[in-house]
Design a protein around this motif. Structure first.
Motif, PDB file in Angstrom:
ATOM      1  N   LEU A  26       0.852  -1.196   0.092  1.00 15.16           N
ATOM      2  CA  LEU A  26      -0.138  -0.054   0.068  1.00 15.16           C
ATOM      3  C   LEU A  26       0.783   1.160   0.101  1.00 15.16           C
ATOM      4  O   LEU A  26       0.385   2.181  -0.778  1.00 15.16           O
ATOM      5  CB  LEU A  26      -0.892  -0.006   1.115  1.00 15.16           C
ATOM      6  N   LYS A  39     -15.825   6.560   2.071  1.00 15.20           N
ATOM      7  CA  LYS A  39     -15.438   5.321   2.752  1.00 15.20           C
ATOM      8  C   LYS A  39     -13.975   4.883   2.257  1.00 15.20           C
ATOM      9  O   LYS A  39     -13.129   4.544   2.961  1.00 15.20           O
ATOM     10  CB  LYS A  39     -16.255   4.037   2.631  1.00 15.20           C
ATOM     11  N   ASN A  40     -13.994   5.071   0.913  1.00 14.05           N
ATOM     12  CA  ASN A  40     -12.864   4.721   0.329  1.00 14.05           C
ATOM     13  C   ASN A  40     -12.452   5.858  -0.973  1.00 14.05           C
ATOM     14  O   ASN A  40     -13.615   6.406  -1.264  1.00 14.05           O
ATOM     15  CB  ASN A  40     -12.595   3.471  -0.210  1.00 14.05           C
ATOM     16  N   VAL A  85     -11.239   5.094  -4.246  1.00 16.49           N
ATOM     17  CA  VAL A  85     -11.035   4.395  -5.471  1.00 16.49           C
ATOM     18  C   VAL A  85     -11.621   5.261  -6.650  1.00 16.49           C
ATOM     19  O   VAL A  85     -11.096   5.696  -7.597  1.00 16.49           O
ATOM     20  CB  VAL A  85     -11.321   3.154  -5.248  1.00 16.49           C
ATOM     21  N   ARG A 113      -4.097   6.703   5.298  1.00 13.73           N
ATOM     22  CA  ARG A 113      -3.506   5.400   5.201  1.00 13.73           C
ATOM     23  C   ARG A 113      -2.379   5.161   6.348  1.00 13.73           C
ATOM     24  O   ARG A 113      -1.879   4.373   6.128  1.00 13.73           O
ATOM     25  CB  ARG A 113      -3.010   5.252   3.806  1.00 13.73           C
ATOM     26  N   VAL A 133      -6.093   3.197  -7.711  1.00  9.50           N
ATOM     27  CA  VAL A 133      -7.071   2.191  -7.232  1.00  9.50           C
ATOM     28  C   VAL A 133      -6.778   1.467  -5.954  1.00  9.50           C
ATOM     29  O   VAL A 133      -7.378   1.207  -4.800  1.00  9.50           O
ATOM     30  CB  VAL A 133      -7.485   1.097  -8.464  1.00  9.50           C
ATOM     31  N   ILE A 134      -5.543   0.954  -5.964  1.00 11.79           N
ATOM     32  CA  ILE A 134      -5.043   0.360  -4.641  1.00 11.79           C
ATOM     33  C   ILE A 134      -4.865   1.397  -3.635  1.00 11.79           C
ATOM     34  O   ILE A 134      -5.125   0.975  -2.489  1.00 11.79           O
ATOM     35  CB  ILE A 134      -3.452  -0.359  -5.160  1.00 11.79           C
ATOM     36  N   LYS A 172      -8.156   2.216  -1.655  1.00  6.52           N
ATOM     37  CA  LYS A 172      -8.881   1.346  -0.939  1.00  6.52           C
ATOM     38  C   LYS A 172      -8.630   1.464   0.486  1.00  6.52           C
ATOM     39  O   LYS A 172      -7.611   1.861   1.011  1.00  6.52           O
ATOM     40  CB  LYS A 172      -8.759  -0.238  -1.210  1.00  6.52           C
ATOM     41  N   GLU A 173      -9.774   1.381   1.305  1.00  5.11           N
ATOM     42  CA  GLU A 173      -9.734   1.587   3.002  1.00  5.11           C
ATOM     43  C   GLU A 173      -8.587   0.464   3.421  1.00  5.11           C
ATOM     44  O   GLU A 173      -8.529  -0.553   3.188  1.00  5.11           O
ATOM     45  CB  GLU A 173     -11.155   1.394   3.569  1.00  5.11           C
TER      46      GLU A 173
END
Length: 416
Positions: free
Chosen positions: A219, A281-282, A284, A334, A392-393, A396-397
Motif C-alpha cells: 500500500l 469510505k474509500n 477509489v 492511510r 485504485v490500490i 482502498k480502505e
C-alpha cells in the motif's frame, strides 16, 4: 475563580489553534513560490550571468532533486527535535537560501537554490503530519486550505516576479529576494509552536516500529507510485506544454494563457477534493476519475486540434489538482498517527520528486529522438494508466501498517 480559569484556558486554546492554523497556511504559502518565481525570471538570469540554457535549467531542477534526496531523512530529524522545531529551522534555512540566491553570482545562485530545496522538502513532508496530529477531525478541510494557499502563491510567484523586477533597481535579484519577506512572516507566526518541542514525536515501541516497514508495504508503494506519477505529469506539463501548443499552432502568448488556464483549474480542485475524499469510505472512485481526466486531457493534446486544447487544459488542471490533493490525503488517511504520516510522506515525496526531476528531461529526449510530440504524449498517457492502477490500490480502505493474513500467520508460525 475556577470558572475564570476555565474561560482563560479555553481562550488560550482557541488562540493557540488559530496561531497554528495561520502558521500552517503561511508555511504552505512558502512551499512553491520560491520555485515558481525563478521560472518566470529564468531568461533574465541566463542573460545577466551569461549561462547556457542547460545550466539555467538546473535552477528549477535542483530543488526537485533536493526534495527527492532529503525527504526520507526529514522524519528522522523530526523524531529527534520535534516536528515544530524541524519546520521552524527549515524556515530559517529558506530565508537564508532566498537571501543568498539574490546575491549576484552563479555560485550564490546555486547554493541559495540548494538551501531553498532542502527547506521546502521539510515542509512538504511534515505539514501533512502536523495536520493529521493537530486537526484530526478536519483533515480534509485543512489539507484543502493548505494546498490552495500553496498553489495561489505559486501562481503569484509566476505572475508577479517579472513586473516586480522592473520596479526601480530591483532586477531579478530583488524580485526573487522580496519573497523572503513572506518566509520571515511565516517564521514569526510559527515561533509559538517552538514551545512544543518533542510533543509531536510520540514515543514508539521499538518492536512495533521494526514491524512497520513502509518500504515493504504494498500500500505504501502504491501511494508512492501515485504521488510520483502525478508529480511527473505535472512538472512535465509545466515544462513542455507551451512547446506542444506551439507545434499545434498556438502562438507564445496564447500558449501561455492555456498554461494559466491549467493552473487556474488546479486551485479550486485542491480545496474541494480533500473535503470530498475525507467523507468517503474509500477514494477509489476519485482516483479513477482523476486518472481518466489525465488520459482524456493528454489524448486531446495528442489529437493536435486547437479546438480541444482549452478542454484538455482544464481537464489536466483538474486531474493534477485532484491527484496532488489525494496524495496528501493518502499520507494521513492511510497512516495511524503523525509519525507514520511523516514517514509515508517522506517516502512518497522522495520517489515522487525524483520522477518529477527526471520526467521533463526524459520527455524532451523522446521528442529529440522522434522529432514530434506524439511519442512523448503517448508516454504521458501510459503514466496516466499507471496513476490509475496505483490510485485504485491507494484508494482502498486500510493502513500502510496493516499486515496481510498470510504475513500474520507466518509471524505466528515463527513465534510457535
Amino acid at each position: 475563580m475556577s470558572k475564570q480559569t476555565g474561560i482563560q484556558t479555553d481562550n488560550n486554546t482557541t488562540k493557540a489553534s488559530w496561531l497554528l492554523l495561520i502558521g500552517v497556511i503561511l508555511i504552505g504559502s512558502n512551499l512553491r513560490v520560491p520555485i515558481t518565481s525563478v521560472g518566470a525570471l529564468i531568461t533574465f538570469i541566463r542573460d545577466d550571468l551569461g549561462i547556457s540554457n542547460s545550466v539555467a535549467g538546473l535552477i528549477t531542477t535542483l530543488p526537485l532533486l533536493a526534495f527527492a534526496v532529503f525527504s526520507p531523512f526529514t522524519p528522522r530529524i523530526a523524531r529527534k527535535i520535534g516536528m515544530e522545531w524541524t519546520i521552524g529551522l527549515s524556515m530559517m534555512l529558506l530565508i537564508a537560501g532566498i537571501a543568498i540566491r539574490s546575491i549576484t553570482g552563479i555560485g550564490f545562485l546555486f547554493i541559495g537554490t540548494l538551501f531553498i530545496g532542502l527547506a521546502i522538502a521539510v515542509g512538504n513532508v511534515l505539514i501533512p503530519a502536523i495536520i493529521k496530529m493537530s486537526f484530526p477531525f478536519k483533515i480534509g478541510l485543512m489539507t484543502g486550505i493548505y494546498a490552495v494557499f500553496m498553489n495561489i502563491f505559486g501562481a503569484l510567484g509566476s505572475g508577479l516576479s517579472v513586473p516586480a523586477s522592473s520596479i526601480g533597481n530591483m532586477g531579478w535579484q530583488g524580485a526573487l529576494g522580496v519573497w523572503g519577506l513572506l518566509a520571515v512572516v511565516a517564521l514569526l507566526i510559527w515561533i509559538p509552536q517552538l514551545r512544543k518541542k518533542g510533543d509531536s514525536s510520540p514515543k514508539v515501541n521499538v518492536q512495533t516500529e521494526q514491524k512497520t516497514n513502509l518500504w515493504r508495504s504494498p500500500l505504501a508503494w502504491a501511494v508512492t507510485v501515485f504521488m510520483g506519477g502525478q508529480s511527473l505529469a505535472f512538472y512535465t506539463l509545466i515544462t513542455w506544454m507551451p512547446d506542444v501548443l506551439n507545434s499545434i499552432g498556438y502562438n507564445a502568448s496564447t500558449a501561455g494563457w492555456m498554461v494559466f488556464l491549467l493552473q487556474a483549474a488546479i486551485i479550486p480542485t485542491t480545496l474541494v477534493m480533500p473535503m470530498v475524499a475525507e467523507k468517503m469510505k474509500n477514494q477509489v472512485g476519485l482516483a479513477i476519475g482523476a486518472a481518466v481526466m489525465f488520459i482524456i486531457g493528454f489524448s486531446g493534446l495528442l489529437l493536435g486540434s486547437m479546438v480541444f486544447v482549452p478542454i484538455s487544459a482544464i481537464l489536466l488542471g483538474v486531474a493534477g489538482g485532484s491527484c496532488f490533493s489525494l496524495s496528501m490525503m493518502f499520507f494521513t488517511l492511510r497512516t495511524r498517527d503523525g509519525k507514520e504520516a511523516a514517514e509515508l510522506s517522506g517516502m512518497a515525496q522522495s520517489f515522487g520528486y525524483l520522477l518529477a526531476a527526471v520526467g521533463p528531461v526524459f520527455v524532451g529526449t523522446l521528442y529529440d529522438i522522434s522529432g514530434s510530440w506524439t511519442m512523448p504524449i503517448a508516454f504521458l498517457i501510459v503514466i496516466s494508466i499507471i496513476i490509475l492502477i496505483a490510485g485504485v490500490i491507494s484508494g482502498k480502505e486500510g493502513l500502510v501498517s496493516d499486515r496481510s493474513k498470510q504475513q500474520h500467520k507466518r509471524d505466528l508460525a515463527g513465534v510457535n
